[in-house]
Enzyme design. Structure first.
Site, PDB file in Angstrom:
ATOM      1  N   ASP A  39       0.846  -1.196   0.000  1.00  0.00           N
ATOM      2  CA  ASP A  39       0.000   0.000   0.000  1.00  0.00           C
ATOM      3  C   ASP A  39       0.878   1.242   0.000  1.00  0.00           C
ATOM      4  O   ASP A  39       0.521   2.281   0.560  1.00  0.00           O
ATOM      5  CB  ASP A  39      -0.942  -0.005   1.220  1.00  0.00           C
ATOM      6  N   LYS A  97       2.784   3.519  -5.686  1.00  0.00           N
ATOM      7  CA  LYS A  97       2.273   2.515  -6.637  1.00  0.00           C
ATOM      8  C   LYS A  97       3.312   2.094  -7.671  1.00  0.00           C
ATOM      9  O   LYS A  97       3.316   0.962  -8.119  1.00  0.00           O
ATOM     10  CB  LYS A  97       1.003   3.031  -7.334  1.00  0.00           C
ATOM     11  N   ASP A 118      -3.085  -3.014  -2.719  1.00  0.00           N
ATOM     12  CA  ASP A 118      -4.173  -2.034  -2.735  1.00  0.00           C
ATOM     13  C   ASP A 118      -4.044  -1.153  -3.984  1.00  0.00           C
ATOM     14  O   ASP A 118      -2.958  -1.041  -4.574  1.00  0.00           O
ATOM     15  CB  ASP A 118      -4.106  -1.154  -1.478  1.00  0.00           C
ATOM     16  N   ASN A 119      -5.150  -0.540  -4.413  1.00  0.00           N
ATOM     17  CA  ASN A 119      -5.160   0.516  -5.428  1.00  0.00           C
ATOM     18  C   ASN A 119      -4.722   0.092  -6.821  1.00  0.00           C
ATOM     19  O   ASN A 119      -4.135   0.886  -7.564  1.00  0.00           O
ATOM     20  CB  ASN A 119      -4.254   1.683  -5.000  1.00  0.00           C
ATOM     21  N   GLU A 135     -11.342   4.043  -1.203  1.00  0.00           N
ATOM     22  CA  GLU A 135     -11.801   4.311   0.169  1.00  0.00           C
ATOM     23  C   GLU A 135     -12.639   5.580   0.258  1.00  0.00           C
ATOM     24  O   GLU A 135     -12.312   6.609  -0.300  1.00  0.00           O
ATOM     25  CB  GLU A 135     -10.610   4.392   1.135  1.00  0.00           C
TER      26      GLU A 135
HETATM   27  C1  LIG Z   1       9.111   3.027  -1.901  1.00  0.00           C
HETATM   28  N1  LIG Z   1       9.311   2.412  -0.636  1.00  0.00           N
HETATM   29  C2  LIG Z   1       8.677   2.800   0.498  1.00  0.00           C
HETATM   30  N2  LIG Z   1       9.173   2.336   1.667  1.00  0.00           N
HETATM   31  C3  LIG Z   1       8.567   2.693   2.824  1.00  0.00           C
HETATM   32  N3  LIG Z   1       7.490   3.513   2.901  1.00  0.00           N
HETATM   33  C4  LIG Z   1       6.998   3.988   1.752  1.00  0.00           C
HETATM   34  C5  LIG Z   1       7.551   3.656   0.510  1.00  0.00           C
HETATM   35  N4  LIG Z   1       6.823   4.271  -0.464  1.00  0.00           N
HETATM   36  C6  LIG Z   1       5.859   4.965   0.168  1.00  0.00           C
HETATM   37  N5  LIG Z   1       5.961   4.800   1.506  1.00  0.00           N
HETATM   38  C7  LIG Z   1       5.066   5.347   2.501  1.00  0.00           C
HETATM   39  O1  LIG Z   1       3.788   4.760   2.271  1.00  0.00           O
HETATM   40  C8  LIG Z   1       2.773   5.748   2.237  1.00  0.00           C
HETATM   41  C9  LIG Z   1       2.410   6.009   0.809  1.00  0.00           C
HETATM   42  C10 LIG Z   1       1.312   5.502   0.284  1.00  0.00           C
HETATM   43  C11 LIG Z   1       0.995   5.727  -1.155  1.00  0.00           C
HETATM   44  N6  LIG Z   1      -0.430   5.536  -1.344  1.00  0.00           N
HETATM   45  C12 LIG Z   1      -1.068   6.244  -2.283  1.00  0.00           C
HETATM   46  O2  LIG Z   1      -0.470   6.997  -3.041  1.00  0.00           O
HETATM   47  C13 LIG Z   1      -2.543   6.115  -2.355  1.00  0.00           C
HETATM   48  C14 LIG Z   1      -3.243   7.087  -3.061  1.00  0.00           C
HETATM   49  C15 LIG Z   1      -4.631   7.038  -3.157  1.00  0.00           C
HETATM   50  C16 LIG Z   1      -5.356   8.053  -3.915  1.00  0.00           C
HETATM   51  C17 LIG Z   1      -6.387   7.700  -4.773  1.00  0.00           C
HETATM   52  C18 LIG Z   1      -7.072   8.682  -5.501  1.00  0.00           C
HETATM   53  C19 LIG Z   1      -6.726  10.020  -5.377  1.00  0.00           C
HETATM   54  F1  LIG Z   1      -7.379  10.974  -6.066  1.00  0.00           F
HETATM   55  C20 LIG Z   1      -5.687  10.377  -4.505  1.00  0.00           C
HETATM   56  C21 LIG Z   1      -4.999   9.403  -3.788  1.00  0.00           C
HETATM   57  C22 LIG Z   1      -5.342   6.003  -2.499  1.00  0.00           C
HETATM   58  C23 LIG Z   1      -4.630   5.037  -1.794  1.00  0.00           C
HETATM   59  O3  LIG Z   1      -5.277   4.016  -1.159  1.00  0.00           O
HETATM   60  C24 LIG Z   1      -3.244   5.070  -1.721  1.00  0.00           C
HETATM   61  O4  LIG Z   1      -2.597   4.058  -1.037  1.00  0.00           O
HETATM   62  C25 LIG Z   1       3.417   6.952   2.883  1.00  0.00           C
HETATM   63  F2  LIG Z   1       2.857   8.098   2.485  1.00  0.00           F
HETATM   64  C26 LIG Z   1       4.849   6.846   2.405  1.00  0.00           C
HETATM   65  O5  LIG Z   1       5.730   7.568   3.249  1.00  0.00           O
HETATM   66 MG   LIG Z   2      -3.977   2.450  -0.606  1.00  0.00          MG
END
Ligand SMILES: CNc1ncnc2c1ncn2[C@@H]1O[C@H](/C=C/CNC(=O)c2cc(-c3ccc(F)cc3)cc(O)c2O)[C@H](F)[C@H]1O
Ligand SMILES: [Mg+2]
Length: 221
Positions: A141, A144, A169-170, A199
């Site tokens: 999650d 992406k 997810d997503n 969600e």
């Molecule tokens: C790359 N390796 C990583 N290692 C550790 N932590 C990480 C890493 N990469 C990110 N994180 C950590 O994981 C999280 C990132 C979550 C990203 N999730 C989304 O973008 C995401 C976006 C939407 C969405 C849908 C429609 C819209 F209009 C706007 C948004 C819906 C969803 O359910 C999501 O999960 C956190 F922020 C980041 O620090």
């Molecule tokens: Mg998500």
């Protein structure tokens, strides 16, 4: 604004959820996101699918990539026994700080190991840091565009065993097209899509469940 959205989400948990009660923490976050401010938690509709896949897998080792505020960590660990090894990775220290408090409010701090850092750096260290050879269940999650490199990294590190389940997810919104192509065309995975909604909205989204079949080669033509 003085506070961040995760901090306001945590405040809603502290005010509305009962300490030590994971279901009330989940309900408080879902209420906050439905009525106050949208936040990117897996949510209650996709969360129910996550619950069912976790229960049918009944994993003893779990890895989560992208803790964010800890919503899915609470969802997953409220279902599993204390002996379960649960590791969740979060690269943003501010989000990690909020997640620790959400997880603590749920009373699950002894069952959750939240590690701050990037998945690409930490996945190769899982065996050394935690003595974990393979993960029975992995929840994606995080960013992406990192789903594909990270499932490849898990394979390369030998962290998936025959029967290991990766739930992402997503896969429709925001979407992970390269990841879907890979898991659906690879002979090493058996994949299925769970149709749902983004969600707290009516936007189409869903989860992809990919079961590792073991170390094979060749690509499905
Ligand atoms: C790359 N390796 C990583 N290692 C550790 N932590 C990480 C890493 N990469 C990110 N994180 C950590 O994981 C999280 C990132 C979550 C990203 N999730 C989304 O973008 C995401 C976006 C939407 C969405 C849908 C429609 C819209 F209009 C706007 C948004 C819906 C969803 O359910 C999501 O999960 C956190 F922020 C980041 O620090
Ligand atoms: Mg998500």
């Amino acid at each position: 604004t003085r506070t961040s959205r995760p901090q306001r989400l945590l405040q809603a948990v502290c005010i509305n959820a009962v300490r030590g009660n994971p279901d009330s923490v989940i309900a408080a976050i879902d209420h906050f996101c439905q009525n106050q401010e949208w936040a990117m938690n897996v949510g209650d509709e996709k969360g129910a699918i996550l619950d069912s896949v976790v229960m049918e897998t009944s994993p003893s080792t779990v890895l989560e990539l992208g803790t964010y505020c800890g919503y899915s960590a609470v969802r997953i660990m409220r279902l599993l026994p204390p002996a379960t090894r649960f590791i969740t990775l979060e690269m943003n220290p501010d989000y990690a700080a909020v997640a620790r408090q959400v997880i603590q409010h749920a009373g699950l701090q002894d069952k959750v190991c939240l590690v701050e850092g990037k998945s690409a750096d930490l996945i190769p260290k899982m065996a050394d840091m935690f003595g974990i050879r393979t993960f029975d269940f992995v929840f994606f999650d995080h960013w992406k565009d990192c789903y594909l490199p990270d499932i490849r990294l898990l394979e390369d590190c030998g962290l998936l065993d025959q029967g290991s389940v990766v739930l992402a997810d997503n896969v429709l919104c925001p979407g992970a097209p390269e990841y879907l192509d890979y898991v659906r065309s690879s002979l090493r995975f058996s994949s299925r899509f769970y149709r749902s909604h983004l969600e707290y909205t009516r936007v189409l989204d869903g989860l992809e469940r990919s079961e590792y079949l073991g170390h094979r080669d060749a690509q499905r033509d």
